[in-house]
Motif scaffolding. Structure first.
Motif, PDB file in Angstrom:
ATOM      1  N   THR A  30     -13.475   6.373  -5.868  1.00 56.87           N
ATOM      2  CA  THR A  30     -12.716   7.305  -4.906  1.00 56.87           C
ATOM      3  C   THR A  30     -11.793   7.972  -5.998  1.00 56.87           C
ATOM      4  N   ALA A  31     -11.779   9.289  -5.989  1.00 59.63           N
ATOM      5  CA  ALA A  31     -10.754  10.071  -6.923  1.00 59.63           C
ATOM      6  C   ALA A  31      -9.407   9.881  -6.538  1.00 59.63           C
ATOM      7  N   THR A  32      -9.120   9.566  -5.260  1.00 67.05           N
ATOM      8  CA  THR A  32      -7.602   9.447  -4.829  1.00 67.05           C
ATOM      9  C   THR A  32      -7.056   8.089  -4.845  1.00 67.05           C
ATOM     10  N   HIS A  33      -7.860   7.180  -5.357  1.00 62.46           N
ATOM     11  CA  HIS A  33      -7.437   5.607  -5.379  1.00 62.46           C
ATOM     12  C   HIS A  33      -6.871   5.367  -6.616  1.00 62.46           C
ATOM     13  N   TRP A  34      -5.996   4.542  -6.420  1.00 59.36           N
ATOM     14  CA  TRP A  34      -5.361   3.907  -7.945  1.00 59.36           C
ATOM     15  C   TRP A  34      -4.569   2.567  -7.378  1.00 59.36           C
ATOM     16  N   GLY A  35      -4.004   1.840  -8.460  1.00 60.31           N
ATOM     17  CA  GLY A  35      -3.357   0.712  -8.224  1.00 60.31           C
ATOM     18  C   GLY A  35      -2.788  -0.122  -9.144  1.00 60.31           C
ATOM     19  N   LEU A  36      -2.166  -1.060  -8.938  1.00 65.85           N
ATOM     20  CA  LEU A  36      -1.269  -1.845  -9.960  1.00 65.85           C
ATOM     21  C   LEU A  36      -1.610  -3.252  -9.737  1.00 65.85           C
ATOM     22  N   VAL A  37      -2.135  -4.166 -10.728  1.00 68.07           N
ATOM     23  CA  VAL A  37      -2.337  -5.573 -10.635  1.00 68.07           C
ATOM     24  C   VAL A  37      -1.418  -6.314 -11.455  1.00 68.07           C
ATOM     25  N   SER A  38      -0.640  -7.375 -10.992  1.00 67.07           N
ATOM     26  CA  SER A  38       0.375  -8.012 -11.794  1.00 67.07           C
ATOM     27  C   SER A  38      -0.398  -8.875 -12.785  1.00 67.07           C
ATOM     28  N   LYS A  39       0.198  -8.850 -14.100  1.00 67.59           N
ATOM     29  CA  LYS A  39      -0.149  -9.716 -15.335  1.00 67.59           C
ATOM     30  C   LYS A  39       0.374 -11.028 -15.062  1.00 67.59           C
TER      31      LYS A  39
ATOM     32  N   GLY B 135      -2.080  -1.132  -3.806  1.00 66.05           N
ATOM     33  CA  GLY B 135      -3.016  -0.330  -3.852  1.00 66.05           C
ATOM     34  C   GLY B 135      -2.405   1.032  -3.173  1.00 66.05           C
ATOM     35  N   ALA B 136      -3.091   2.264  -3.666  1.00 68.44           N
ATOM     36  CA  ALA B 136      -2.525   3.432  -3.219  1.00 68.44           C
ATOM     37  C   ALA B 136      -3.781   4.460  -2.948  1.00 68.44           C
ATOM     38  N   ALA B 137      -3.908   5.047  -1.892  1.00 67.78           N
ATOM     39  CA  ALA B 137      -4.899   5.964  -1.549  1.00 67.78           C
ATOM     40  C   ALA B 137      -4.140   7.265  -0.928  1.00 67.78           C
ATOM     41  N   ALA B 138      -4.267   8.292  -1.925  1.00 65.29           N
ATOM     42  CA  ALA B 138      -3.596   9.484  -1.556  1.00 65.29           C
ATOM     43  C   ALA B 138      -4.129  10.357  -0.303  1.00 65.29           C
TER      44      ALA B 138
ATOM     45  N   LYS C 112       0.815  -1.102  -0.003  1.00 65.34           N
ATOM     46  CA  LYS C 112       0.195  -0.075   0.255  1.00 65.34           C
ATOM     47  C   LYS C 112       0.880   1.228  -0.011  1.00 65.34           C
ATOM     48  N   LEU C 113       0.528   2.285  -0.834  1.00 63.76           N
ATOM     49  CA  LEU C 113       1.080   3.476  -0.784  1.00 63.76           C
ATOM     50  C   LEU C 113       0.115   4.586  -0.535  1.00 63.76           C
ATOM     51  N   ALA C 114       0.766   5.725  -0.120  1.00 67.26           N
ATOM     52  CA  ALA C 114      -0.283   6.925   0.377  1.00 67.26           C
ATOM     53  C   ALA C 114       0.075   8.361  -0.504  1.00 67.26           C
ATOM     54  N   THR C 115       0.049   8.054  -1.873  1.00 69.87           N
ATOM     55  CA  THR C 115       0.499   9.026  -2.672  1.00 69.87           C
ATOM     56  C   THR C 115      -0.420   8.991  -3.911  1.00 69.87           C
ATOM     57  N   GLY C 116      -0.352  10.145  -4.789  1.00 69.41           N
ATOM     58  CA  GLY C 116      -1.255  10.149  -5.857  1.00 69.41           C
ATOM     59  C   GLY C 116      -0.484   9.563  -7.087  1.00 69.41           C
ATOM     60  N   CYS C 117      -1.065   9.348  -8.101  1.00 68.35           N
ATOM     61  CA  CYS C 117      -0.538   8.671  -9.286  1.00 68.35           C
ATOM     62  C   CYS C 117       0.373   9.631 -10.150  1.00 68.35           C
ATOM     63  N   ASP C 118       1.990   9.406 -10.189  1.00 70.94           N
ATOM     64  CA  ASP C 118       2.613  10.011 -11.027  1.00 70.94           C
ATOM     65  C   ASP C 118       3.798   9.046 -11.182  1.00 70.94           C
ATOM     66  N   LEU C 119       5.093   9.346 -12.070  1.00 74.14           N
ATOM     67  CA  LEU C 119       5.713   8.782 -12.434  1.00 74.14           C
ATOM     68  C   LEU C 119       6.840   8.313 -11.019  1.00 74.14           C
ATOM     69  N   ALA C 120       6.996   9.053 -10.233  1.00 70.92           N
ATOM     70  CA  ALA C 120       7.580   8.901  -8.827  1.00 70.92           C
ATOM     71  C   ALA C 120       6.832   7.753  -8.269  1.00 70.92           C
ATOM     72  N   ALA C 121       5.444   7.882  -8.032  1.00 70.07           N
ATOM     73  CA  ALA C 121       4.739   6.968  -7.327  1.00 70.07           C
ATOM     74  C   ALA C 121       4.694   5.571  -7.956  1.00 70.07           C
ATOM     75  N   ILE C 122       4.763   5.583  -9.257  1.00 64.14           N
ATOM     76  CA  ILE C 122       4.895   4.332  -9.987  1.00 64.14           C
ATOM     77  C   ILE C 122       6.381   3.534  -9.565  1.00 64.14           C
TER      78      ILE C 122
ATOM     79  N   LEU D 212      -5.687  13.562 -14.907  1.00 62.02           N
ATOM     80  CA  LEU D 212      -4.989  12.256 -14.091  1.00 62.02           C
ATOM     81  C   LEU D 212      -4.598  11.229 -15.535  1.00 62.02           C
ATOM     82  N   GLU D 213      -5.554  10.963 -16.572  1.00 63.06           N
ATOM     83  CA  GLU D 213      -5.339  10.043 -17.355  1.00 63.06           C
ATOM     84  C   GLU D 213      -4.163  10.660 -18.150  1.00 63.06           C
ATOM     85  N   GLN D 214      -3.939  12.071 -18.586  1.00 65.39           N
ATOM     86  CA  GLN D 214      -3.007  12.535 -19.198  1.00 65.39           C
ATOM     87  C   GLN D 214      -1.668  12.325 -18.413  1.00 65.39           C
ATOM     88  N   THR D 215      -1.569  12.658 -17.165  1.00 66.19           N
ATOM     89  CA  THR D 215      -0.619  12.389 -16.226  1.00 66.19           C
ATOM     90  C   THR D 215       0.065  11.018 -16.347  1.00 66.19           C
ATOM     91  N   VAL D 216      -0.946  10.030 -16.318  1.00 68.25           N
ATOM     92  CA  VAL D 216      -0.281   8.681 -16.174  1.00 68.25           C
ATOM     93  C   VAL D 216       0.276   8.185 -17.642  1.00 68.25           C
TER      94      VAL D 216
END
Length: 285
Positions: free
Chosen positions: A226-235, A282-285, A144-154, A189-193
């Motif tokens: 939730t506007a501040t939630h994002w995450g990654l799921v392994s392939k 999962g991340a919740a900023a 779990k992370l506590a940050t918004g989604c950007d390159l550093a967070a990834i 957000l879509e453009q940032t990611v």
């Protein structure tokens, strides 16, 4: 008419399905177990290759069950209405297709939206995304992370992936196995990611963007609430489960008494997560 059904089905975004393991078990409930080798994560020495082989017991550390529900709807069209509007049955068939796709998507989204609260795993009864998932040896691990989604967070998420251990404490680096990154539909957000994942450089100093080594696919999803939630799921492996007990079955019949045209569909589905959180960040900023 079948073609119109699938036209409606295709109108609902379904990229999210890449994040879920598909199950089709025909059962009343789906039992999802979790096993432990009691902290054994590497082979012990077998002295001289003689005598009894070193032993370790495999134990059940708990399980959870996934349930499903049956869904159905029937649209009734008056005979004259269908006669006066030749496109009516086709449009209703599209609506049925959209309804099926939306029902399945809402079930899946409920798992994602509950990742920090109601969607739980077995060890410690923790939320799917937590900073303190327990291990057999008494330690903890975080996904779990506590940050918004950007390159550093990834890159911070990939650091968690590289440091991940299984329940028995074994290294479990799946960082470069590919990931699906989901995020809500939020202005900018879509453009940032997309820029974080697709730009060749990371700054005006032309530093090379190395995020490409992680093979990350972007999944913007309106059903992430939730506007501040994002995450990654392994392939490579995912704890998320999409359970189809009964595939959708649609039909068009005519009522013998009223002569109404009946457009009917039914199916049975469930969604949830497995007993272990491996493969989810999962991340919740």
């Amino acid at each position: 008419v079948v073609d119109f059904y699938f036209d409606g089905d295709a109108m609902v975004p379904q990229k999210y399905e890449a994040m879920f393991a598909k199950r089709t078990d025909q059962a009343g409930t789906l039992k999802l177990g979790s096993l432990s080798t009691e902290g054994t994560n590497s082979l012990p020495v077998w002295s001289s290759g003689q005598g009894d082989i070193p032993q370790a017991r495999v134990s059940d550390i708990g399980s959870k069950t996934l349930s499903f529900a049956q869904y159905a709807i029937q649209f009734r069209i008056r005979k004259l209405d269908a006669k006066f509007d030749p496109t009516l049955i086709a449009e209703v068939s599209k609506a049925v297709g959209r309804a099926v796709a939306n029902t399945k998507a809402l079930l899946a989204a409920g798992v994602i939206n509950g990742a920090h609260s109601t969607t739980t795993v077995v060890p410690g009864a923790k939320a799917l995304a937590a900073t303190d998932h327990p291990t057999a040896l008494g330690g903890t691990r975080s996904n779990k992370l506590a940050t918004g989604c950007d390159l550093a967070a990834i890159f911070a998420a990939m650091a968690l992936a590289r440091a991940w251990k299984d329940y028995d404490g074994g290294d479990f680096d799946i960082a470069e196995g590919g990931w699906n990154l989901f995020h809500p539909i939020v202005a900018g957000l879509e453009q940032t990611v997309a820029q974080a994942l697709g730009s060749a450089v990371t700054s005006d100093q032309n530093q090379i963007n190395t995020s490409g080594i992680f093979n990350i696919s972007q999944i913007p999803w309106a059903k992430v609430t939730t506007a501040t939630h994002w995450g990654l799921v392994s392939k490579m492996m995912t704890p998320l489960i999409d359970w189809e007990v009964l595939a959708p079955e649609d039909s068009i019949t005519v009522d013998e008494d009223s002569r109404e045209i009946k457009v009917t569909v039914d199916g049975a589905w469930g969604a949830g997560c497995g007993a272990q959180p491996s493969g989810f960040i999962g991340a919740a900023a």
